[in-house]
Design an enzyme around this catalytic site. Structure first.
Site, short mmCIF file in Angstrom:
data_model
loop_
_atom_site.label_atom_id
_atom_site.label_comp_id
_atom_site.label_asym_id
_atom_site.label_seq_id
_atom_site.Cartn_x
_atom_site.Cartn_y
_atom_site.Cartn_z
N ARG A 233 0.85 -1.33 -0.02
CA ARG A 233 -0.03 -0.05 -0.13
C ARG A 233 0.84 1.16 -0.01
O ARG A 233 1.98 1.11 0.57
CB ARG A 233 -1.11 -0.01 1.20
CG ARG A 233 -2.10 -0.76 1.25
CD ARG A 233 -3.22 -0.52 0.08
NE ARG A 233 -4.27 -1.39 0.10
CZ ARG A 233 -4.53 -2.12 -0.72
NH1 ARG A 233 -3.49 -2.63 -1.59
NH2 ARG A 233 -5.46 -3.14 -0.91
N GLU A 262 -4.01 7.10 -5.95
CA GLU A 262 -4.18 6.33 -7.07
C GLU A 262 -5.47 6.78 -7.91
O GLU A 262 -6.62 6.44 -7.30
CB GLU A 262 -4.03 4.73 -6.90
CG GLU A 262 -2.79 4.20 -6.18
CD GLU A 262 -2.81 2.82 -5.62
OE1 GLU A 262 -3.81 2.14 -5.98
OE2 GLU A 262 -1.87 2.43 -5.27
N HIS A 281 -0.67 -0.24 -9.84
CA HIS A 281 -1.23 -1.18 -8.96
C HIS A 281 -1.82 -2.57 -9.65
O HIS A 281 -2.86 -2.72 -9.64
CB HIS A 281 -2.35 -0.73 -8.16
CG HIS A 281 -2.98 -1.59 -6.80
ND1 HIS A 281 -3.21 -0.81 -5.95
CD2 HIS A 281 -2.76 -2.66 -6.46
CE1 HIS A 281 -3.85 -1.68 -4.92
NE2 HIS A 281 -3.36 -2.78 -5.17
N GLY A 283 -0.39 -5.52 -9.43
CA GLY A 283 0.03 -6.77 -8.69
C GLY A 283 -1.15 -7.78 -8.84
O GLY A 283 -0.69 -8.96 -9.18
O1 LIG Z 1 -6.68 -5.00 -8.67
C1 LIG Z 1 -7.33 -5.60 -7.81
O2 LIG Z 1 -8.23 -6.60 -8.01
C2 LIG Z 1 -7.57 -4.92 -6.25
O3 LIG Z 1 -7.32 -3.67 -6.46
C3 LIG Z 1 -6.36 -5.76 -5.57
O4 LIG Z 1 -6.50 -5.30 -4.39
P1 LIG Z 1 -5.57 -5.53 -3.35
O5 LIG Z 1 -4.32 -4.68 -3.62
O6 LIG Z 1 -6.27 -5.33 -1.85
O7 LIG Z 1 -4.96 -7.10 -3.19
#
Ligand SMILES: O=C(O)[C@H](O)COP(=O)(O)O
Length: 327
Positions: A233, A262, A281, A283
């Protein structure tokens, strides 16, 4: 049954089918902003939130809401006190995207170790400069310091240990040595992780304890040759202090998959540093992770609304879960 589930953002087919085949009506949201959710939430029994915030105002506007499911591992965007005050259960999808986020952390580490942002910038103009003049290091044999060894951190640890032959040390006050993957050395000194590691990777939730816990002080502890990776985060890092440190090349480089804001504003100076790789973001944004997340969210909605035991309540609401939301 006739329960309505608001989807401010589309979810994958697996999750949709799970809900539709059980008679839930899926409502497409009109937008992701607070005012859109406030408008759309009326008459809805549940909501699956990916990018939107669940503020107190949203809970106040909701007249039938019984369950919020967060499409991911973090739930810092949900006002938990407001959820309790309005008798709304909050679930999440804590394991759905762990593998994808762990892979992203490795990708960012490789990106840093090969100085890839600067390489890309220079290689069209000067191929040989990009190839020969930029410093690069191997990951093999280096020390990785993890902050947090939960679902994601432990996957990163295994990849680093077995895929890259790294030494892995970790700080996690909620784990014992027996609970972390074999080969990880759990350390109870937060500072030592920053002092000893060649790569520091953050894998903990954002909460009162962790918000802003990386700033000038921690960056000063790091080796000048080290890298900082954040796929957790944005608010874990004091961004202004981080910017100063990176502008002054205090450490070799950093990669952020997440930021305080973001999407970031275009004039955020961090975006323009050569030694900081930044991602949107991403990931959890793989086909596999979003398939699983959609299904896990759908299961959460159904479990709460049909009064079953909830598989993935957020930890802070386990007690509430036993109380059962009145449907
Ligand atoms: O991309 C996504 O589906 C979410 O925003 C991921 O959420 P997280 O970072 O809380 O796992």
């Amino acid at each position: 049954m006739g329960y309505k589930i608001l989807l401010p953002q589309e979810i994958m087919e697996e999750g949709r089918e799970y809900l539709e085949s059980r008679g839930y009506e899926l409502i497409k949201g009109s937008g992701l902003e607070e005012e859109d959710i406030i408008r759309d939430i009326k008459g809805c029994d549940g909501i699956i939130v990916r990018l939107s915030k669940m503020s107190r105002k949203v809970f106040e506007a909701a007249d039938k809401l019984k369950v919020v499911v967060r499409h991911g591992a973090g739930y810092d965007t949900v006002d938990l006190q407001a959820a309790r005050d309005h008798n709304v259960m909050v679930c999440y999808a804590p394991v759905a995207n762990s593998m994808s986020v762990a892979e992203a952390a490795m990708m960012y580490m490789l990106n840093c170790s090969r100085n890839f942002k600067k390489t890309q910038k220079h290689f069209i103009d000067d191929f040989y400069y990009a190839k020969l003049k930029l410093p690069r290091v191997e990951m093999d044999g280096k020390t990785l310091g993890l902050i947090g060894v939960g679902n994601i951190g432990s996957r990163v640890a295994k990849k680093a240990l077995h895929g890259f032959n790294m030494k892995v040390i970790a700080y996690d006050p909620y784990k014992t040595q027996a609970e972390v993957p074999e080969g990880v050395q759990l350390i109870d000194d937060f500072d030592q992780i920053f002092k000893e590691s060649d790569f520091v990777s953050l894998h903990c939730p954002a909460n009162e304890e962790t918000t802003g816990f990386v700033g000038t002080r921690e960056l000063e502890l790091m080796k000048p040759t080290a890298y900082l990776i954040n796929t957790a985060r944005g608010k874990l890092i004091k961004e202004d202090e981080f910017y100063e440190a990176m502008k002054n090349e205090r450490i070799a480089g950093a990669a952020l998959d997440v930021m305080m804001e973001e999407p970031p504003k275009a004039d955020n100076p961090l975006l323009y540093l050569d030694n900081v790789t930044i991602g949107p973001h991403l990931g959890a944004a793989t086909i596999e992770a979003t398939d699983r997340a959609s299904l896990h969210c759908a299961i959460g909605v159904d479990e709460v609304l049909s009064g079953k035991e909830v598989t993935w309540p957020i930890p802070e609401m386990k007690d509430f879960c036993k109380k059962k939301v009145t449907v």
